[in-house]
Write an enzyme that holds these catalytic residues in place. Sequence first.
Site, short mmCIF file in Angstrom:
data_model
loop_
_atom_site.label_atom_id
_atom_site.label_comp_id
_atom_site.label_asym_id
_atom_site.label_seq_id
_atom_site.Cartn_x
_atom_site.Cartn_y
_atom_site.Cartn_z
N LEU A 24 0.84 -1.20 0.00
CA LEU A 24 0.00 0.00 0.00
C LEU A 24 0.87 1.25 0.00
O LEU A 24 1.96 1.25 0.59
CB LEU A 24 -0.88 0.02 1.26
CG LEU A 24 -1.87 -1.13 1.41
CD1 LEU A 24 -2.52 -1.07 2.80
CD2 LEU A 24 -2.92 -1.08 0.31
N ASP A 66 2.42 -6.05 2.72
CA ASP A 66 2.91 -5.07 3.70
C ASP A 66 3.41 -5.71 4.99
O ASP A 66 3.66 -5.01 5.97
CB ASP A 66 1.79 -4.06 4.02
CG ASP A 66 1.60 -3.06 2.89
OD1 ASP A 66 2.54 -2.28 2.62
OD2 ASP A 66 0.53 -3.07 2.25
N GLU A 71 5.22 -3.83 12.86
CA GLU A 71 4.77 -3.02 13.99
C GLU A 71 3.25 -2.86 14.04
O GLU A 71 2.67 -2.73 15.12
CB GLU A 71 5.39 -1.63 13.90
CG GLU A 71 4.82 -0.67 14.92
CD GLU A 71 5.45 0.70 14.85
OE1 GLU A 71 6.21 1.03 15.75
OE2 GLU A 71 5.19 1.44 13.88
N ASP A 72 2.62 -2.85 12.87
CA ASP A 72 1.19 -2.56 12.85
C ASP A 72 0.33 -3.71 13.36
O ASP A 72 -0.84 -3.52 13.66
CB ASP A 72 0.77 -2.17 11.42
CG ASP A 72 1.43 -0.88 11.02
OD1 ASP A 72 1.43 0.05 11.84
OD2 ASP A 72 2.00 -0.81 9.91
N ARG A 91 -4.49 -5.85 5.30
CA ARG A 91 -3.54 -6.11 6.38
C ARG A 91 -4.20 -6.74 7.61
O ARG A 91 -3.52 -7.10 8.57
CB ARG A 91 -2.83 -4.81 6.78
CG ARG A 91 -2.13 -4.12 5.61
CD ARG A 91 -1.07 -3.15 6.08
NE ARG A 91 -0.05 -3.84 6.84
CZ ARG A 91 0.86 -3.23 7.57
NH1 ARG A 91 0.88 -1.93 7.65
NH2 ARG A 91 1.76 -3.94 8.24
N ARG A 137 -6.70 4.77 9.87
CA ARG A 137 -6.60 3.33 10.20
C ARG A 137 -7.04 3.02 11.64
O ARG A 137 -7.31 1.87 11.96
CB ARG A 137 -5.15 2.87 10.04
CG ARG A 137 -4.54 3.10 8.65
CD ARG A 137 -4.93 2.02 7.69
NE ARG A 137 -4.29 2.21 6.39
CZ ARG A 137 -3.11 1.72 6.07
NH1 ARG A 137 -2.42 1.01 6.94
NH2 ARG A 137 -2.62 1.94 4.86
N HIS A 168 0.27 7.41 9.80
CA HIS A 168 0.22 7.00 11.21
C HIS A 168 0.74 8.11 12.11
O HIS A 168 1.57 8.93 11.69
CB HIS A 168 1.10 5.76 11.44
CG HIS A 168 0.54 4.49 10.91
ND1 HIS A 168 1.26 3.63 10.11
CD2 HIS A 168 -0.68 3.90 11.08
CE1 HIS A 168 0.51 2.57 9.81
NE2 HIS A 168 -0.66 2.72 10.38
N CYS A 255 8.22 0.96 11.89
CA CYS A 255 7.31 -0.04 11.28
C CYS A 255 7.94 -1.40 11.13
O CYS A 255 7.25 -2.42 11.07
CB CYS A 255 6.90 0.41 9.88
SG CYS A 255 6.69 2.17 9.70
C1 CIR Z 1 0.70 0.60 4.92
O1 CIR Z 1 0.18 1.46 4.24
O2 CIR Z 1 0.10 0.00 5.80
C2 CIR Z 1 2.14 0.23 4.65
N1 CIR Z 1 2.42 0.42 3.26
C3 CIR Z 1 3.08 1.05 5.50
C4 CIR Z 1 2.96 0.77 6.95
C5 CIR Z 1 3.90 1.57 7.78
N2 CIR Z 1 3.82 1.19 9.14
C6 CIR Z 1 3.99 2.01 10.16
O3 CIR Z 1 4.12 3.21 9.99
N3 CIR Z 1 3.92 1.50 11.37
#
Ligand code: CIR
Length: 264
Positions: A24, A66, A71-72, A91, A137, A168, A255
């Site tokens: 993404l 992704d 971390e997410d 995700r 999100r 984020h 991340c």
């Molecule tokens: C996203 O859009 O979810 C991923 N391309 C990037 C996630 C980055 N994660 C973060 O900042 N913790």
Amino acid sequence: MAPRSYTFSHAVTRRPSAAIVDGLRAVDLGAPDLATFMQHHKDYVAALKSTGAEVLELAELEAFPDSVFVEDAALCLQQAAILMRPGAPSRLDEAQQMRPVLEKIYGSVLAIEGPGTIEGGDILVTEREILVGRSERTGAAGIAELEAQVTPLGYQLREVHTPPGVLHFKTDCSLLDHTTILATARLAASGCFEGYDVIETADGEEACANAIRFNQIVLFPAGFPKTLAKLHAAGYSVVEIGNSEAAKLDGGMSCLSLRFSPQG
Ligand code: CIR
């Protein structure tokens, strides 16, 4: 006592897969190059290990473009790991991929059950509180569910706002020590860091606000000399890591790992 918000015995990372080209992104700046991403990732893991921490390197997951941004998928505290509920539909199931990994480490895990959503990138744990930024999100329901889980663990959660158009909360800020935050001027201006000392990213270098304090070092994206000089002047031991490929997918230093010192 060692500061719990930046002293870590462990980290979990996941190797980037060829599917990162489908990751993404808010703006298409071209596809990330896998070989370069892998090299940056290797340097990142080596920096974490250089502090003495044990790094669990998970295998790539082709089905989740992704998933390198581990971390997410979870929030890891000393007493508990909590699986998140990512707001990006592609995700959502990354959290379940993390379940067995964290169960092995913590024995059992908590989870955000929904219907709300919340991603780790919106959560900044400091020595005194947990800041959670509402974003595209991460919504009120997800935050409320997290609050109900962390309050009994002795944490104070404070809801704040991720700036509009920013992925984020931590895209725009990082913890540097007990009382110091690195942040963009636009986020600092919101007043959410009252009571902290803020080092602002230099003009035009907003993209380096996502760094991590990990034990004795700060992992910091390469290519931001003015902000780097500010960190050096403040006495931090900074390790620069290439981030050009992750940045194409709106990713940064935080991340790419889950960081924790589990205490049973
Ligand atoms: C996203 O859009 O979810 C991923 N391309 C990037 C996630 C980055 N994660 C973060 O900042 N913790």
